[in-house]
Motif scaffolding. Structure first.
Motif, PDB file in Angstrom:
ATOM      1  N   LEU A 161       0.833  -1.201   0.000  1.00  0.00           N
ATOM      2  CA  LEU A 161       0.000   0.000   0.000  1.00  0.00           C
ATOM      3  C   LEU A 161       0.871   1.255   0.000  1.00  0.00           C
ATOM      4  O   LEU A 161       0.566   2.239  -0.694  1.00  0.00           O
ATOM      5  N   ASN A 162       1.969   1.245   0.742  1.00  0.00           N
ATOM      6  CA  ASN A 162       2.869   2.398   0.762  1.00  0.00           C
ATOM      7  C   ASN A 162       3.507   2.637  -0.600  1.00  0.00           C
ATOM      8  O   ASN A 162       3.742   3.787  -0.993  1.00  0.00           O
ATOM      9  N   VAL A 163       3.792   1.540  -1.320  1.00  0.00           N
ATOM     10  CA  VAL A 163       4.352   1.679  -2.663  1.00  0.00           C
ATOM     11  C   VAL A 163       3.355   2.401  -3.580  1.00  0.00           C
ATOM     12  O   VAL A 163       3.710   3.331  -4.316  1.00  0.00           O
ATOM     13  N   VAL A 164       2.082   1.979  -3.521  1.00  0.00           N
ATOM     14  CA  VAL A 164       1.043   2.612  -4.335  1.00  0.00           C
ATOM     15  C   VAL A 164       0.883   4.082  -3.936  1.00  0.00           C
ATOM     16  O   VAL A 164       0.743   4.965  -4.795  1.00  0.00           O
ATOM     17  N   LYS A 165       0.911   4.343  -2.639  1.00  0.00           N
ATOM     18  CA  LYS A 165       0.728   5.713  -2.147  1.00  0.00           C
ATOM     19  C   LYS A 165       1.848   6.627  -2.623  1.00  0.00           C
ATOM     20  O   LYS A 165       1.592   7.735  -3.142  1.00  0.00           O
ATOM     21  N   LEU A 166       3.099   6.176  -2.484  1.00  0.00           N
ATOM     22  CA  LEU A 166       4.233   6.990  -2.906  1.00  0.00           C
ATOM     23  C   LEU A 166       4.227   7.216  -4.410  1.00  0.00           C
ATOM     24  O   LEU A 166       4.525   8.314  -4.897  1.00  0.00           O
ATOM     25  N   GLY A 167       3.865   6.154  -5.169  1.00  0.00           N
ATOM     26  CA  GLY A 167       3.794   6.278  -6.619  1.00  0.00           C
ATOM     27  C   GLY A 167       2.736   7.277  -7.060  1.00  0.00           C
ATOM     28  O   GLY A 167       2.948   8.079  -7.977  1.00  0.00           O
ATOM     29  N   THR A 168       1.592   7.253  -6.393  1.00  0.00           N
ATOM     30  CA  THR A 168       0.505   8.184  -6.730  1.00  0.00           C
ATOM     31  C   THR A 168       0.891   9.616  -6.384  1.00  0.00           C
ATOM     32  O   THR A 168       0.606  10.562  -7.133  1.00  0.00           O
ATOM     33  N   GLN A 169       1.540   9.802  -5.223  1.00  0.00           N
ATOM     34  CA  GLN A 169       1.990  11.135  -4.841  1.00  0.00           C
ATOM     35  C   GLN A 169       2.998  11.690  -5.853  1.00  0.00           C
ATOM     36  O   GLN A 169       2.933  12.871  -6.229  1.00  0.00           O
ATOM     37  N   LEU A 170       3.919  10.843  -6.287  1.00  0.00           N
ATOM     38  CA  LEU A 170       4.921  11.262  -7.274  1.00  0.00           C
ATOM     39  C   LEU A 170       4.263  11.643  -8.594  1.00  0.00           C
ATOM     40  O   LEU A 170       4.606  12.667  -9.208  1.00  0.00           O
ATOM     41  N   THR A 171       3.294  10.840  -9.020  1.00  0.00           N
ATOM     42  CA  THR A 171       2.568  11.130 -10.257  1.00  0.00           C
ATOM     43  C   THR A 171       1.837  12.455 -10.155  1.00  0.00           C
ATOM     44  O   THR A 171       1.842  13.274 -11.082  1.00  0.00           O
ATOM     45  N   LEU A 172       1.193  12.705  -9.007  1.00  0.00           N
ATOM     46  CA  LEU A 172       0.427  13.934  -8.805  1.00  0.00           C
ATOM     47  C   LEU A 172       1.337  15.159  -8.866  1.00  0.00           C
ATOM     48  O   LEU A 172       0.970  16.203  -9.422  1.00  0.00           O
ATOM     49  N   ARG A 173       2.539  15.044  -8.303  1.00  0.00           N
ATOM     50  CA  ARG A 173       3.467  16.172  -8.312  1.00  0.00           C
ATOM     51  C   ARG A 173       3.951  16.501  -9.731  1.00  0.00           C
ATOM     52  O   ARG A 173       4.229  17.663 -10.051  1.00  0.00           O
ATOM     53  N   ARG A 174       4.067  15.487 -10.558  1.00  0.00           N
ATOM     54  CA  ARG A 174       4.626  15.695 -11.891  1.00  0.00           C
ATOM     55  C   ARG A 174       3.590  16.143 -12.918  1.00  0.00           C
ATOM     56  O   ARG A 174       3.956  16.590 -14.006  1.00  0.00           O
ATOM     57  N   LEU A 175       2.333  16.017 -12.577  1.00  0.00           N
ATOM     58  CA  LEU A 175       1.301  16.473 -13.503  1.00  0.00           C
ATOM     59  C   LEU A 175       1.210  17.991 -13.463  1.00  0.00           C
ATOM     60  O   LEU A 175       1.283  18.605 -12.397  1.00  0.00           O
ATOM     61  N   GLU A 176       1.049  18.597 -14.601  1.00  0.00           N
ATOM     62  CA  GLU A 176       0.940  20.037 -14.674  1.00  0.00           C
ATOM     63  C   GLU A 176      -0.486  20.479 -14.336  1.00  0.00           C
ATOM     64  O   GLU A 176      -1.449  19.763 -14.606  1.00  0.00           O
TER      65      GLU A 176
END
Length: 365
Positions: A161-176
């Protein structure tokens, strides 16, 4: 007469166990896959105790009688513990085994002549006590097994679950900003956070049931800032429905992480059960001795009957049965508030909506 019954039971103990096993295999479905020694487990020991109980008690000291009662309880609990470890066994199977044992004992001992009233009372009383001891231990052992399973499962879920959470947070930061995928990523992160909270709820409820306290780090907390942070984060998942009203910059000592958790839980409940077209208000006020934090929503009121079970673990009101969750959120919110020497109350009525009120003692900084 008691000596005669005791002697007959001693002579026929092995036969009784054979007859009992045959009937159990025919009538108790859970016994099918157990071999003879495993199936009988502690019951031969129980028969030995019953032989002692049927002997002439006038020649036994009070200490001997007490020791035998303690040993009998230990044997009953041992039997219940053994049965709880078998996946196929239920409480009804356990109780049926003892009913069959009582019937077989009377069948064998009364082949030659009826037992006396005293002997029958001793046997019936002994069986009833054995059932009680075994059933109590069965429930306790089964609960411990379930607790261990739950703790192990929830612990193992945290990693992926932490892997999914960190991945989603990273994706959100990189979206314009303005990207159509931002809303999707935000909702995904909200769902992951809710799942993470549900797992934490299970772990903490398990600790509380085991008599342990929740781990909290107390520090200076800016409650107004905390409310603003919660409202902003929840707006990602639930929309701009949260309104923060605060008297002033209110600070106290608290476990910031756990108080945030209480506020989030109550605010999410307000979303689930409140009128979706109305705002959810988070109000912070203080007096000379107390801090009040109120989460209010409009909508159908909570009945008095429902309010009586609202803070019990694994209990849900009728209106909540179609909602997701464990039924632990309010139980934990109340436990966390009380760990801060505070109280959590609910006020609800027709036309006035529902308010959950956290009352914390004011701590001088």
């Amino acid at each position: 007469m008691s000596n005669q019954a005791s002697e007959r039971l001693k002579q026929n103990a092995e036969r009784i166990m054979q007859l009992w096993e045959k009937r159990v295999r025919d009538e108790v479905s859970a016994s099918t896959h157990q071999d003879s020694l495993v199936l009988q487990d502690s019951l031969p020991l129980y028969l030995n105790q019953l032989i002692e109980a049927l002997s002439d008690r006038m020649v036994r000291t009070f200490t001997q009688i007490t020791d035998n009662q303690v040993e009998s309880t230990r044997i009953g609990k041992q039997h219940g513990h053994e049965r709880a470890g078998y996946a196929d066994y239920s409480m009804s199977h356990l109780i049926l085994e003892y009913h069959i044992l009582r019937q077989v004992i009377f069948q064998v001992l009364e082949e030659e002549a009826p037992l006396g009233v005293e002997d029958r009372d001793i046997i019936i009383g002994s069986i009833e006590q054995a059932v009680n001891d075994a059933a109590t231990q069965f429930s306790e052992t089964l609960r411990d097994i379930q607790e261990l399973f739950m703790v192990t499962l929830t612990h193992d879920l945290r990693g992926p679950l932490n892997v999914v959470k960190l991945g989603t947070q990273l994706t959100l930061r990189r979206l314009e900003r303005g990207d159509s995928h931002i809303d999707v990523a935000a909702r995904m992160l909200g769902a992951v956070n809710r799942l993470d909270l549900m797992i934490q709820d299970l772990l903490d409820a398990s600790r509380l049931r085991a008599g342990q306290s929740l781990k909290m780090k107390f520090e200076e907390c800016n409650l107004e800032g905390l409310l603003e942070d919660v409202a902003e984060d929840l707006s990602f998942a639930y929309g701009e429905r949260f309104v923060v009203v605060s008297d002033a910059d209110i600070r106290t000592y608290c476990s910031r992480k756990e108080i945030r958790r209480v506020i989030e839980n109550l605010a999410i409940n307000a979303v689930k059960y409140g009128d979706p077209s109305t705002p959810i208000t988070l109000t912070l006020q203080q007096t000379e001795t107390q801090i009040n934090l109120t989460i209010h929503n409009q909508g159908k009121p909570i009945s008095l009957d429902a309010q009586s079970i609202l803070f019990q673990q694994f209990r849900r009101t009728i209106s909540a049965e179609d909602q997701t969750g464990w039924g632990l959120g309010l139980f934990l919110a109340k436990s966390i508030t009380e760990a801060h020497q505070g109280t959590l109350e609910v006020e609800s009525g027709e036309g006035q909506g529902t308010s959950f009120i956290i009352k914390l003692p004011k701590v001088m900084l």
